[in-house]
Design a protein around this motif. Structure first.
Motif, PDB file in Angstrom:
ATOM      1  N   LEU A 143      -6.529  17.754   0.898  1.00  0.00           N
ATOM      2  CA  LEU A 143      -7.042  17.443  -0.433  1.00  0.00           C
ATOM      3  C   LEU A 143      -8.293  16.575  -0.328  1.00  0.00           C
ATOM      4  CD1 LEU A 143      -3.658  16.606  -2.225  1.00  0.00           C
ATOM      5  CD2 LEU A 143      -4.912  18.773  -2.243  1.00  0.00           C
ATOM      6  N   PRO A 144      -9.098  16.507  -1.385  1.00  0.00           N
ATOM      7  CA  PRO A 144     -10.303  15.678  -1.338  1.00  0.00           C
ATOM      8  C   PRO A 144      -9.960  14.209  -1.080  1.00  0.00           C
ATOM      9  CG  PRO A 144     -10.357  17.157  -3.236  1.00  0.00           C
ATOM     10  CD  PRO A 144      -8.986  17.269  -2.642  1.00  0.00           C
ATOM     11  N   GLU A 145     -10.928  13.498  -0.532  1.00  0.00           N
ATOM     12  CA  GLU A 145     -10.725  12.085  -0.209  1.00  0.00           C
ATOM     13  C   GLU A 145     -10.301  11.295  -1.450  1.00  0.00           C
ATOM     14  OE1 GLU A 145     -13.152   8.524   2.108  1.00  0.00           O
ATOM     15  OE2 GLU A 145     -13.833  10.599   2.285  1.00  0.00           O
ATOM     16  N   GLY A 146      -9.292  10.442  -1.264  1.00  0.00           N
ATOM     17  CA  GLY A 146      -8.791   9.628  -2.369  1.00  0.00           C
ATOM     18  C   GLY A 146      -7.630  10.252  -3.111  1.00  0.00           C
ATOM     19  N   GLU A 147      -7.395  11.551  -2.869  1.00  0.00           N
ATOM     20  CA  GLU A 147      -6.289  12.227  -3.554  1.00  0.00           C
ATOM     21  C   GLU A 147      -4.954  12.016  -2.848  1.00  0.00           C
ATOM     22  OE1 GLU A 147      -6.221  13.876  -6.606  1.00  0.00           O
ATOM     23  OE2 GLU A 147      -8.121  12.783  -6.653  1.00  0.00           O
ATOM     24  N   VAL A 148      -5.003  11.573  -1.579  1.00  0.00           N
ATOM     25  CA  VAL A 148      -3.766  11.278  -0.841  1.00  0.00           C
ATOM     26  C   VAL A 148      -3.842   9.840  -0.342  1.00  0.00           C
ATOM     27  CG1 VAL A 148      -2.176  11.996   0.977  1.00  0.00           C
ATOM     28  CG2 VAL A 148      -3.698  13.689  -0.048  1.00  0.00           C
ATOM     29  N   LEU A 149      -2.895   9.025  -0.763  1.00  0.00           N
ATOM     30  CA  LEU A 149      -2.820   7.631  -0.342  1.00  0.00           C
ATOM     31  C   LEU A 149      -1.714   7.484   0.692  1.00  0.00           C
ATOM     32  CD1 LEU A 149      -2.941   6.104  -3.947  1.00  0.00           C
ATOM     33  CD2 LEU A 149      -4.879   6.489  -2.393  1.00  0.00           C
ATOM     34  N   LEU A 150      -1.985   6.744   1.768  1.00  0.00           N
ATOM     35  CA  LEU A 150      -1.024   6.612   2.856  1.00  0.00           C
ATOM     36  C   LEU A 150      -0.236   5.316   2.743  1.00  0.00           C
ATOM     37  CD1 LEU A 150       0.017   7.757   5.611  1.00  0.00           C
ATOM     38  CD2 LEU A 150      -1.763   6.381   6.705  1.00  0.00           C
ATOM     39  N   VAL A 151       1.082   5.407   2.904  1.00  0.00           N
ATOM     40  CA  VAL A 151       1.917   4.209   3.041  1.00  0.00           C
ATOM     41  C   VAL A 151       2.751   4.364   4.312  1.00  0.00           C
ATOM     42  CG1 VAL A 151       2.016   3.679   0.572  1.00  0.00           C
ATOM     43  CG2 VAL A 151       3.787   5.119   1.582  1.00  0.00           C
ATOM     44  N   GLU A 152       2.892   3.260   5.055  1.00  0.00           N
ATOM     45  CA  GLU A 152       3.654   3.279   6.303  1.00  0.00           C
ATOM     46  C   GLU A 152       4.937   2.466   6.229  1.00  0.00           C
ATOM     47  OE1 GLU A 152       1.224   3.471  10.078  1.00  0.00           O
ATOM     48  OE2 GLU A 152      -0.170   2.330   8.829  1.00  0.00           O
ATOM     49  N   THR A 153       4.998   1.525   5.280  1.00  0.00           N
ATOM     50  CA  THR A 153       6.137   0.619   5.188  1.00  0.00           C
ATOM     51  C   THR A 153       6.466   0.357   3.720  1.00  0.00           C
ATOM     52  OG1 THR A 153       4.744  -1.359   5.072  1.00  0.00           O
ATOM     53  CG2 THR A 153       5.382  -0.593   7.291  1.00  0.00           C
ATOM     54  N   PRO A 154       7.666  -0.186   3.428  1.00  0.00           N
ATOM     55  CA  PRO A 154       7.976  -0.577   2.047  1.00  0.00           C
ATOM     56  C   PRO A 154       6.984  -1.608   1.515  1.00  0.00           C
ATOM     57  CG  PRO A 154       9.990  -0.510   3.355  1.00  0.00           C
ATOM     58  CD  PRO A 154       8.850  -0.336   4.313  1.00  0.00           C
ATOM     59  N   GLU A 155       6.467  -2.465   2.406  1.00  0.00           N
ATOM     60  CA  GLU A 155       5.482  -3.467   1.990  1.00  0.00           C
ATOM     61  C   GLU A 155       4.201  -2.808   1.485  1.00  0.00           C
ATOM     62  OE1 GLU A 155       8.597  -5.145   4.136  1.00  0.00           O
ATOM     63  OE2 GLU A 155       7.207  -3.633   4.935  1.00  0.00           O
ATOM     64  N   ASP A 156       3.818  -1.690   2.105  1.00  0.00           N
ATOM     65  CA  ASP A 156       2.614  -0.969   1.653  1.00  0.00           C
ATOM     66  C   ASP A 156       2.775  -0.470   0.218  1.00  0.00           C
ATOM     67  OD1 ASP A 156       1.460  -1.332   4.127  1.00  0.00           O
ATOM     68  OD2 ASP A 156       1.905   0.688   4.855  1.00  0.00           O
ATOM     69  N   VAL A 157       4.006  -0.084  -0.125  1.00  0.00           N
ATOM     70  CA  VAL A 157       4.263   0.443  -1.470  1.00  0.00           C
ATOM     71  C   VAL A 157       3.919  -0.604  -2.529  1.00  0.00           C
ATOM     72  CG1 VAL A 157       6.049   1.315  -3.043  1.00  0.00           C
ATOM     73  CG2 VAL A 157       6.031   2.039  -0.633  1.00  0.00           C
TER      74      VAL A 157
ATOM     75  N   THR B 263       1.586  -2.726  -2.571  1.00  0.00           N
ATOM     76  CA  THR B 263       0.157  -3.000  -2.756  1.00  0.00           C
ATOM     77  C   THR B 263      -0.687  -1.751  -2.998  1.00  0.00           C
ATOM     78  OG1 THR B 263      -0.171  -2.936  -0.347  1.00  0.00           O
ATOM     79  CG2 THR B 263       0.275  -5.086  -1.331  1.00  0.00           C
ATOM     80  N   VAL B 264      -0.083  -0.564  -2.881  1.00  0.00           N
ATOM     81  CA  VAL B 264      -0.879   0.659  -3.036  1.00  0.00           C
ATOM     82  C   VAL B 264      -1.409   0.751  -4.468  1.00  0.00           C
ATOM     83  CG1 VAL B 264       1.079   2.189  -3.650  1.00  0.00           C
ATOM     84  CG2 VAL B 264      -0.947   3.135  -2.534  1.00  0.00           C
ATOM     85  N   GLU B 265      -2.690   1.127  -4.594  1.00  0.00           N
ATOM     86  CA  GLU B 265      -3.337   1.219  -5.902  1.00  0.00           C
ATOM     87  C   GLU B 265      -3.490   2.689  -6.295  1.00  0.00           C
ATOM     88  OE1 GLU B 265      -6.958  -1.004  -5.975  1.00  0.00           O
ATOM     89  OE2 GLU B 265      -6.013  -2.851  -5.249  1.00  0.00           O
ATOM     90  N   VAL B 266      -2.801   3.068  -7.366  1.00  0.00           N
ATOM     91  CA  VAL B 266      -2.794   4.464  -7.793  1.00  0.00           C
ATOM     92  C   VAL B 266      -3.624   4.631  -9.061  1.00  0.00           C
ATOM     93  CG1 VAL B 266      -0.518   4.782  -6.757  1.00  0.00           C
ATOM     94  CG2 VAL B 266      -0.684   4.240  -9.202  1.00  0.00           C
ATOM     95  N   ARG B 267      -3.992   5.879  -9.317  1.00  0.00           N
ATOM     96  CA  ARG B 267      -4.825   6.182 -10.492  1.00  0.00           C
ATOM     97  C   ARG B 267      -3.996   6.107 -11.785  1.00  0.00           C
ATOM     98  NH1 ARG B 267      -7.332  10.636  -8.414  1.00  0.00           N
ATOM     99  NH2 ARG B 267      -5.636  11.960  -9.094  1.00  0.00           N
ATOM    100  N   ASP B 268      -2.801   6.710 -11.721  1.00  0.00           N
ATOM    101  CA  ASP B 268      -1.928   6.746 -12.903  1.00  0.00           C
ATOM    102  C   ASP B 268      -0.482   6.756 -12.410  1.00  0.00           C
ATOM    103  OD1 ASP B 268      -0.398   7.319 -15.137  1.00  0.00           O
ATOM    104  OD2 ASP B 268      -1.711   8.915 -15.869  1.00  0.00           O
ATOM    105  N   PRO B 269       0.285   5.685 -12.642  1.00  0.00           N
ATOM    106  CA  PRO B 269       1.654   5.613 -12.132  1.00  0.00           C
ATOM    107  C   PRO B 269       2.587   6.683 -12.702  1.00  0.00           C
ATOM    108  CG  PRO B 269       1.185   3.757 -13.606  1.00  0.00           C
ATOM    109  CD  PRO B 269      -0.108   4.450 -13.359  1.00  0.00           C
ATOM    110  N   GLU B 270       2.152   7.342 -13.779  1.00  0.00           N
ATOM    111  CA  GLU B 270       2.974   8.407 -14.374  1.00  0.00           C
ATOM    112  C   GLU B 270       2.669   9.776 -13.763  1.00  0.00           C
ATOM    113  OE1 GLU B 270       5.417   7.755 -16.668  1.00  0.00           O
ATOM    114  OE2 GLU B 270       4.892   5.687 -16.170  1.00  0.00           O
ATOM    115  N   LYS B 271       1.630   9.838 -12.940  1.00  0.00           N
ATOM    116  CA  LYS B 271       1.232  11.139 -12.364  1.00  0.00           C
ATOM    117  C   LYS B 271       1.115  11.027 -10.851  1.00  0.00           C
ATOM    118  CE  LYS B 271      -1.144  12.928 -16.443  1.00  0.00           C
ATOM    119  NZ  LYS B 271      -2.426  13.471 -16.977  1.00  0.00           N
TER     120      LYS B 271
END
Length: 316
Positions: free
Chosen positions: A139-153, A155-163
């Protein structure tokens, strides 16, 4: 001199999975069809013994497509590649064969489908691993966000938490992934998960076999490569399941015998890209030093088989 007794618990299933078997077969069939050299982008699977064997037959391993001449076939590794790679190969009019494991391809398709439905993707995986790079590159850059640990979850910044939707690398620890999924669902209740778990059957089966035999083992050895994600997860599962000594070895020569002094039992398994010959080599090394009795611990039967691409089934 009398050898000390040792019970060796042999995990079943262990070693090669259907995706690895298919990937190796693809390189061998490509060499038969087109002759040497055949180029392979990245290690076809993460195992030095396997890669060296294919190199001896005429495979040339490279990191990037730019290193391949346009007039020779190129194969993409079992871990998958970003979408841009086959597009670039097609633009150069190269003959290419995709050896991506079908279970990894399934994750790619999931990610693309969710994106078409307007969902931003979160991937649970290991940064820098070829499979993670390949999946995020669908997918285009920014469309997939990576998390490795529960701690990453947290702090992850999403565009829309409902989508949102999530996918996972196929070779992760089941227990670790469950914690991260729980964290995602707690923070983003609307997040959409896979219809069926992304962690592949082979990873699951090998981890369950280790869990089953760990309570009976003084130590655990995992035959596999240091860059093999599923092999490293087996070591972690062994340690978490009670093995006071849980180690990864590439070959019998890597065994640290001093750390095994005084043991009466050992568990032995192998990552999904380790061939039987290396497992037998380790067993023989133990037989040289101990009076070994082998007990197989079977937790699942595997009969999965994946077809090679049609281009290799057709005459040259």
């Amino acid at each position: 001199m009398t050898k000390p007794p040792l019970t060796l618990y042999l995990a079943a299933p262990r070693g090669f999975c259907a995706g690895v078997d298919r990937a190796i077969k693809i390189v061998e069939m490509a060499l038969e069809k087109w002759g040497a050299p055949v180029y392979v982008r990245h290690e076809i699977v993460h195992n030095k013994y396997v890669v060296d064997g294919l190199r001896d037959k005429g495979a040339v391993f490279v990191e990037e497509l730019d290193e391949c001449p346009p007039d020779r076939p190129v194969i993409f590794s079992a871990h998958g590649v970003p979408k841009a790679v086959p597009e670039k190969a097609a633009a150069r009019e190269m003959v290419f064969v995709d050896a991506t494991c079908p279970l990894v391809s399934k994750v790619h398709i999931e990610a693309a489908r969710h994106s078409e439905n307007g969902l931003q993707m979160i991937m649970i995986g290991h940064a820098g691993h070829p499979e993670t790079i390949g999946t995020m590159g669908q997918l285009p850059e920014g469309e997939v966000l990576l998390v490795e640990t529960p701690e990453d979850v947290a702090t992850v910044e999403v565009r829309d938490p409902e989508k949102l939707a999530f996918v996972t690398q196929t070779t992760l620890s089941l227990d670790d992934t469950a914690e991260i999924v729980a964290a995602l669902k707690a923070r983003f209740p609307a997040i959409v998960g896979p219809h069926k778990e992304d962690i592949c059957y082979a990873t699951t089966n090998r981890q369950e076999a280790v869990k089953a035999m760990a309570p009976d083992c003084d130590a655990l050895l995992v035959v596999g490569a240091p860059n093999s994600s599923n092999s490293k997860r087996l070591v972690e599962v062994g340690a978490r399941s009670g093995c006071r000594y849980s180690q990864l070895v590439q070959r019998a020569a890597d065994i640290d015998w001093r750390s095994l002094e005084g043991i009466a039992s050992i568990g032995l398994t192998a990552g999904a890209s380790a061939p039987d010959v290396l497992i037998e080599e380790v067993i023989d090394a133990f037989r040289d030093r101990y009076d070994v009795s082998v007990e197989t611990v079977t937790t699942a039967e595997e009969d999965v088989e994946f077809k090679v691409p049609r281009v290799l089934r057709q005459p040259a």
